[in-house]
Motif scaffolding. Structure first.
Motif, mmCIF file in Angstrom:
data_model
loop_
_atom_site.group_PDB
_atom_site.id
_atom_site.type_symbol
_atom_site.label_atom_id
_atom_site.label_comp_id
_atom_site.label_asym_id
_atom_site.label_seq_id
_atom_site.Cartn_x
_atom_site.Cartn_y
_atom_site.Cartn_z
ATOM 1 N N GLY A 118 0.555 -1.090 -0.008
ATOM 2 C CA GLY A 118 -0.047 0.070 0.018
ATOM 3 C C GLY A 118 0.767 1.303 0.219
ATOM 4 N N ASP A 119 -0.133 2.446 0.103
ATOM 5 C CA ASP A 119 0.412 3.827 0.408
ATOM 6 C C ASP A 119 1.637 3.504 1.668
ATOM 7 O OD1 ASP A 119 -0.223 4.085 -2.020
ATOM 8 O OD2 ASP A 119 -1.575 5.860 -1.569
ATOM 9 N N PRO A 120 2.567 4.834 1.763
ATOM 10 C CA PRO A 120 3.280 5.263 3.185
ATOM 11 C C PRO A 120 1.968 5.546 3.698
ATOM 12 C CG PRO A 120 4.795 5.912 1.384
ATOM 13 C CD PRO A 120 3.228 5.456 0.799
ATOM 14 N N LEU A 121 2.342 5.402 5.517
ATOM 15 C CA LEU A 121 0.963 5.522 5.867
ATOM 16 C C LEU A 121 1.378 7.377 6.935
ATOM 17 C CD1 LEU A 121 0.094 3.008 8.214
ATOM 18 C CD2 LEU A 121 -1.339 3.443 6.169
ATOM 19 N N GLY A 122 0.637 8.143 6.697
ATOM 20 C CA GLY A 122 0.929 9.288 7.152
ATOM 21 C C GLY A 122 0.570 10.567 5.701
ATOM 22 N N ASP A 123 1.011 11.999 6.769
ATOM 23 C CA ASP A 123 0.935 12.799 5.526
ATOM 24 C C ASP A 123 1.722 12.904 4.697
ATOM 25 O OD1 ASP A 123 0.894 15.265 4.885
ATOM 26 O OD2 ASP A 123 1.353 16.827 6.585
ATOM 27 N N PRO A 124 1.684 13.145 3.551
ATOM 28 C CA PRO A 124 1.800 12.692 2.056
ATOM 29 C C PRO A 124 3.606 13.617 2.221
ATOM 30 C CG PRO A 124 -0.144 12.726 1.586
ATOM 31 C CD PRO A 124 -0.071 13.442 2.678
ATOM 32 N N GLU A 125 3.720 15.049 3.091
ATOM 33 C CA GLU A 125 4.349 15.350 3.098
ATOM 34 C C GLU A 125 5.643 15.120 3.892
ATOM 35 O OE1 GLU A 125 3.995 19.201 4.774
ATOM 36 O OE2 GLU A 125 3.011 20.337 2.825
ATOM 37 N N ALA A 126 5.743 13.547 4.716
ATOM 38 C CA ALA A 126 6.762 12.901 5.512
ATOM 39 C C ALA A 126 6.883 12.287 4.646
ATOM 40 C CB ALA A 126 6.278 12.920 7.053
ATOM 41 N N TRP A 127 6.625 11.242 3.422
ATOM 42 C CA TRP A 127 6.068 10.233 3.614
ATOM 43 C C TRP A 127 7.719 9.664 2.684
ATOM 44 C CZ3 TRP A 127 1.614 8.839 -0.852
ATOM 45 C CH2 TRP A 127 0.738 9.450 -0.073
ATOM 46 N N PRO A 128 8.708 11.136 1.569
ATOM 47 C CA PRO A 128 9.795 11.203 1.517
ATOM 48 C C PRO A 128 10.582 10.440 2.914
ATOM 49 C CG PRO A 128 9.085 12.881 0.491
ATOM 50 C CD PRO A 128 8.476 12.386 1.538
ATOM 51 N N GLY A 129 10.722 11.027 4.193
ATOM 52 C CA GLY A 129 11.159 10.655 4.853
ATOM 53 C C GLY A 129 11.198 9.158 5.202
ATOM 54 N N ALA A 130 10.132 8.729 5.113
ATOM 55 C CA ALA A 130 9.412 7.484 5.274
ATOM 56 C C ALA A 130 10.423 6.040 4.579
ATOM 57 C CB ALA A 130 8.318 6.609 6.059
ATOM 58 N N ILE A 131 9.816 6.955 2.887
ATOM 59 C CA ILE A 131 10.499 5.805 1.930
ATOM 60 C C ILE A 131 12.327 6.152 1.887
ATOM 61 C CG2 ILE A 131 10.963 6.376 -0.116
ATOM 62 C CD1 ILE A 131 8.075 7.161 -0.570
ATOM 63 N N ALA A 132 12.858 7.587 2.568
ATOM 64 C CA ALA A 132 14.537 7.548 2.900
ATOM 65 C C ALA A 132 14.856 6.196 3.714
ATOM 66 C CB ALA A 132 14.636 8.464 3.349
ATOM 67 N N ALA A 133 14.239 6.093 4.927
ATOM 68 C CA ALA A 133 14.630 4.888 5.908
ATOM 69 C C ALA A 133 14.293 3.082 5.291
ATOM 70 C CB ALA A 133 13.604 5.668 7.424
ATOM 71 N N TYR A 134 12.993 3.101 4.407
ATOM 72 C CA TYR A 134 12.411 2.063 3.766
ATOM 73 C C TYR A 134 13.658 1.871 3.087
ATOM 74 C CZ TYR A 134 10.984 -0.815 -0.039
ATOM 75 O OH TYR A 134 10.325 -1.644 -0.717
ATOM 76 N N ARG A 135 14.770 2.875 2.238
ATOM 77 C CA ARG A 135 15.499 2.401 1.335
ATOM 78 C C ARG A 135 16.665 2.140 1.927
ATOM 79 N NH1 ARG A 135 16.366 8.145 -1.146
ATOM 80 N NH2 ARG A 135 17.317 8.341 0.438
ATOM 81 N N GLU A 136 17.494 2.944 3.345
ATOM 82 C CA GLU A 136 18.465 3.074 3.326
ATOM 83 C C GLU A 136 18.195 1.082 4.596
ATOM 84 O OE1 GLU A 136 20.441 4.425 8.339
ATOM 85 O OE2 GLU A 136 18.725 5.566 6.887
ATOM 86 N N LEU A 137 17.365 0.664 4.133
ATOM 87 C CA LEU A 137 17.240 -0.457 5.342
ATOM 88 C C LEU A 137 17.488 -1.679 4.792
ATOM 89 C CD1 LEU A 137 16.498 -2.094 7.537
ATOM 90 C CD2 LEU A 137 14.240 -1.775 7.117
ATOM 91 N N ALA A 138 16.809 -1.290 3.200
ATOM 92 C CA ALA A 138 16.997 -2.262 2.005
ATOM 93 C C ALA A 138 18.724 -2.204 1.816
ATOM 94 C CB ALA A 138 16.298 -1.718 1.086
ATOM 95 N N GLU A 139 19.545 -1.277 1.617
ATOM 96 C CA GLU A 139 20.708 -1.445 0.980
ATOM 97 C C GLU A 139 21.631 -1.668 1.801
ATOM 98 O OE1 GLU A 139 21.300 2.834 0.509
ATOM 99 O OE2 GLU A 139 20.284 2.985 -1.375
ATOM 100 N N GLN A 140 20.676 -1.466 3.140
ATOM 101 C CA GLN A 140 22.267 -2.260 4.424
ATOM 102 C C GLN A 140 21.674 -3.570 4.807
ATOM 103 O OE1 GLN A 140 20.617 -0.977 8.720
ATOM 104 N NE2 GLN A 140 22.069 -1.497 9.333
#
Length: 571
Positions: free
Chosen positions: A258-280
C-alpha cells in the motif's frame, strides 16, 4: 580448482563408467567442479547485492585458487600461468572494491549454517567409519579407529586417505557416496551463509498504537491504510515519526504494501528510511498495491519503476441505485434473496458481544474455501479483535441460522474497505450481492460515503482484451488470465465487481529492476499465501527468534498466518 588437488589415478577410475553414464561428466572432479560452479553463482548473486559475507567468500576462494596453481607449477603447460594471472587480477579488483560491499547478512545465519554443516559432516564421518568397520575384508591391513576416521574425512573432500581399499565397486561406492555428502554439506553451508535474511515480522504494540494515531489523522487518504495494522508486518518510521512504511521480507525482497501511512509531505522521510534499510541488508525493493501518487513518489525517492497491477472497485453510496438495465442481475439476486426470507444486520464490531464475535470467526473459518488464510496487502487477518471496534460487520441469517457475513475496516471517517466476504455454501445464490446492497443502503446513516470492494487484478487487460479490435498480444494475455482464474479467481472477481458499476482506482506494483521481478513475484505470492512453504523448509530458512535488523524501529517476531478477502462465488 579440484583438478589441481585430486590425484589423477582417483579420477581415472570413473572413466570405466563412461558407457553407463547418460551425462558427459566422466569423473568425480568434473562433478565437483559443476557443483562448485553453481555455488560460485550463488556467491556472484551475493556480490551483486553487495553482501559483505559474499565478498569474504569470494576473496577466500580466489586466494585458494591462486595457491592451488602455485603449488601445481607443473600444470603451467596447460595454461596455469594464464589462470594464475587472471586469479591475481581478480583478487586485486576484489580488494580494491572492498568498500562497496557493505550489505549485512542475517547474524544468525553464520552459526546456524555452521551447526547444519557440522551435523552433515558428522553424519558423513559416521557413515564412512561404520562402512569400513562393516566391510573389513575390503580394508588392507590393520586399521585403527583414527585411521578409519581419517579415511572417511579424506573421502568427504575427494582426497586419497591413508588406507588401501580393495574391490573397485566398494572403493568407488565408498569414495563416491562420501564425496557426494561432502559436496552437499559445502552447498548447504554456502547457501545458508549467503541466504537473504528474513526477519520474522511482528507489529509491536507501541507501533500499532502509533499507527492507529496516524490513521486517525490521515486514514482517509488510502483505502488500504487500515491493513497496515496486520500483526505479521514490520514497520519503519520516518525520522519525524509522521509517516511510516509497513513491509515484510521474503526471498531477499523487502516487500512494502500500500501507500506509506501519514502526511504525504513526510512520505519521503519514511521512504528514505525504507531505502536505507534495504541497502543495509542488500534486499531488493518492491511495493505492492500502491496508488499512483505513492508510485510516483517511490520512483522519485527510490528510483522504483511501476507497472499497473490492477484496479480497486470503489462505490459511492450516494450515487448507487439498482435501477436500469446494467443493474438487472444484482436487482434479480436481491429480489430472490428477499423472497427467501433472509434477515440482514449491519453493525459496528463494538456493538456485538464477544461470544457472537467468536461464533462469527468460527463460521468464517468453516466457510473458507482454501486450506490457508490469504492476504497481505488487502486483508486484516483477524475478526473480532477488541482493538477493531470501528470495523463494520454485516450478517445474514435464514431461519435463525447464520448464512453469510461481510467484514469491513475503516477508511478514514467516511469510508469502508472490504476485508472479508464469506457465505455458507448451502446458502442461496446471490447472497453476496444482497449483502453488499444492504450494506450500501445502511451505511449512509453511519456517515459512510464510499466503500472499497475487492481488488481486480489486471482488470484493464481482461476488459480491453474482450473488446473488438483487441490485438493478438492483448487477447493472448487475457486468455492466460482466464486460465489462471481456475486457481486464483481473477476473472470471477472482476465479473463480480463490475456488477455494481463502480469507479476504478488503479493500483501499482513498484520494483527496482526487471531482473528482480521473478523474485518479487515469488515473494508477493508467498506473502499473499498463494504459495506456501513446506514446514521443513520454513524451519530451515527462517530464523526462530529475535530481531535481525539493527534498527531500533524494526521490531520483528512471528505470528499467525494472515487472513485474506474471500473471493465470492459470483452467480
Amino acid at each position: 580448482m579440484l583438478d589441481t588437488v585430486l590425484p589423477a589415478r582417483e579420477r581415472a577410475r570413473a572413466h570405466q563408467l563412461v558407457p553407463l553414464l547418460p551425462i558427459p561428466a566422466t569423473d568425480a572432479a568434473t562433478a565437483a567442479t559443476v557443483a562448485l560452479g553453481l555455488l560460485l553463482l550463488r556467491v556472484a548473486a551475493g556480490l551483486r547485492r553487495r553482501k559483505r559475507r559474499a565478498w569474504r567468500i569470494a576473496v577466500a576462494a580466489t586466494i585458494l585458487i591462486g595457491l592451488a596453481y602455485l603449488l601445481k607449477a607443473h600444470r603451467d603447460e596447460d595454461g596455469g600461468a594464464a589462470v594464475l594471472a587472471t586469479t591475481l587480477a581478480l583478487l586485486a579488483m576484489l580488494i580494491t572494491a572492498r568498500a562497496r560491499f557493505t550489505a549485512r547478512s542475517d547474524p544468525a545465519s553464520r552459526w546456524f549454517a555452521l551447526r547444519i554443516a557440522f551435523q552433515f559432516t558428522a553424519a558423513g564421518l559416521t557413515l564412512g567409519v561404520l562402512t569400513l568397520y562393516l566391510n573389513p575384508e575390503n580394508v588392507e591391513g590393520h586399521a585403527t579407529f583414527w585411521t578409519r576416521l581419517t579415511q572417511a574425512l579424506a573421502a568427504l573432500v575427494g582426497a586419497t586417505g591413508p588406507l588401501r581399499l580393495h574391490g573397485e565397486r566398494f572403493r568407488d561406492g565408498f569414495t563416491g557416496s562420501l564425496l557426494a555428502i561432502g559436496l552437499l554439506t559445502a552447498a548447504i553451508l554456502v547457501v545458508l551463509i549467503l541466504r537473504p535474511s528474513e526477519p520474522l515480522a511482528r507489529l509491536s504494540r507501541p507501533d500499532e498504537d502509533q499507527l492507529r494515531a496516524v490513521l486517525h489523522r490521515h486514514g482517509h487518504r488510502d483505502s488500504l491504510g487500515y491493513f497496515a495494522l496486520r500483526r505479521d508486518k514490520s514497520v519503519i518510521w520516518s525520522a519525524s515519526g509522521k509517516a511510516a512504511v509497513t513491509y515484510r521480507v521474503l526471498h531477499g525482497v523487502i516487500l512494502a504494501s500500500g501507500d506509506p501511512l501519514g502526511d504525504p509531505e513526510a512520505w519521503p522521510g519514511a521512504i528514505a528510511a525504507y531505502r536505507e534499510l534495504a541497502e543495509q541488508y542488500g534486499w531488493a525493493r518492491a511495493v505492492i498495491g500502491c496508488s499512483e501518487l505513492a508510485a510516483t513518489i517511490y520512483q522519485r525517492e527510490c528510483g522504483l519503476r511501476a507497472i499497473q497491477l490492477g484496479d480497486e472497485a470503489i462505490i459511492t453510496t450516494s450515487g448507487f441505485t439498482l435501477e436500469g438495465r446494467p443493474m438487472r442481475g444484482v436487482r434479480q439476486a436481491c429480489t430472490r434473496i428477499t423472497r427467501a426470507g433472509y434477515d440482514v444486520q449491519t453493525r459496528y464490531a463494538s456493538m456485538i458481544n464477544p461470544s457472537e464475535l467468536d461464533d462469527l470467526a468460527r463460521a468464517a473459518d468453516a466457510w473458507r474455501g482454501d486450506t490457508v488464510e490469504r492476504g497481505f496487502s488487502m486483508a486484516l487477518s483477524r475478526l473480532g479483535d477488541p482493538a477493531d471496534g470501528d470495523c463494520v460487520i454485516v450478517t445474514a441469517k435464514h431461519n435463525g441460522a447464520l448464512r453469510g457475513l461481510l467484514h469491513l475496516v475503516p477508511w478514514g471517517n467516511d469510508g469502508l474497505s472490504l476485508d472479508l466476504m464469506r457465505r455458507d455454501h448451502a446458502s442461496d445464490n446471490g447472497l453476496n450481492e444482497y449483502l453488499i446492497v444492504k450494506l450500501i443502503e445502511a451505511v449512509p446513516a453511519l456517515g459512510i460515503a464510499r466503500i472499497s470492494l475487492n481488488f481486480a487484478v489486471f482488470r484493464d487487460a481482461i476488459d480491453r482484451g474482450a473488446r473488438i479490435g483487441a490485438g493478438p498480444f492483448l487477447r493472448a494475455w487475457r486468455r492466460l488470465l482466464i486460465i489462471a482464474s481456475r486457481w486464483w479467481q481473477i476473472d470471477t472477481l472482476y465479473r463480480f465487481n463490475v456488477k455494481f458499476r463502480p469507479s476504478w482506482q488503479p493500483r501499482f506494483l513498484s520494483y527496482e529492476a526487471g531482473r528482480d521481478l521473478p523474485r518479487i513475484l515469488l515473494a508477493a505470492l508467498e506473502a499473499e499465501a498463494f504459495l506456501t512453504r513446506p514446514p521443513i523448509l520454513k524451519r530451515l530458512l527462517r530464523r526462530p527468534t529475535g530481531p535481525t535488523t539493527g534498527l531500533s524501529n524494526d521490531r520483528t517476531h512471528v505470528t499467525s498466518a494472515g487472513s485474506g478477502r474471500e473471493y465470492p462465488n459470483a452467480q
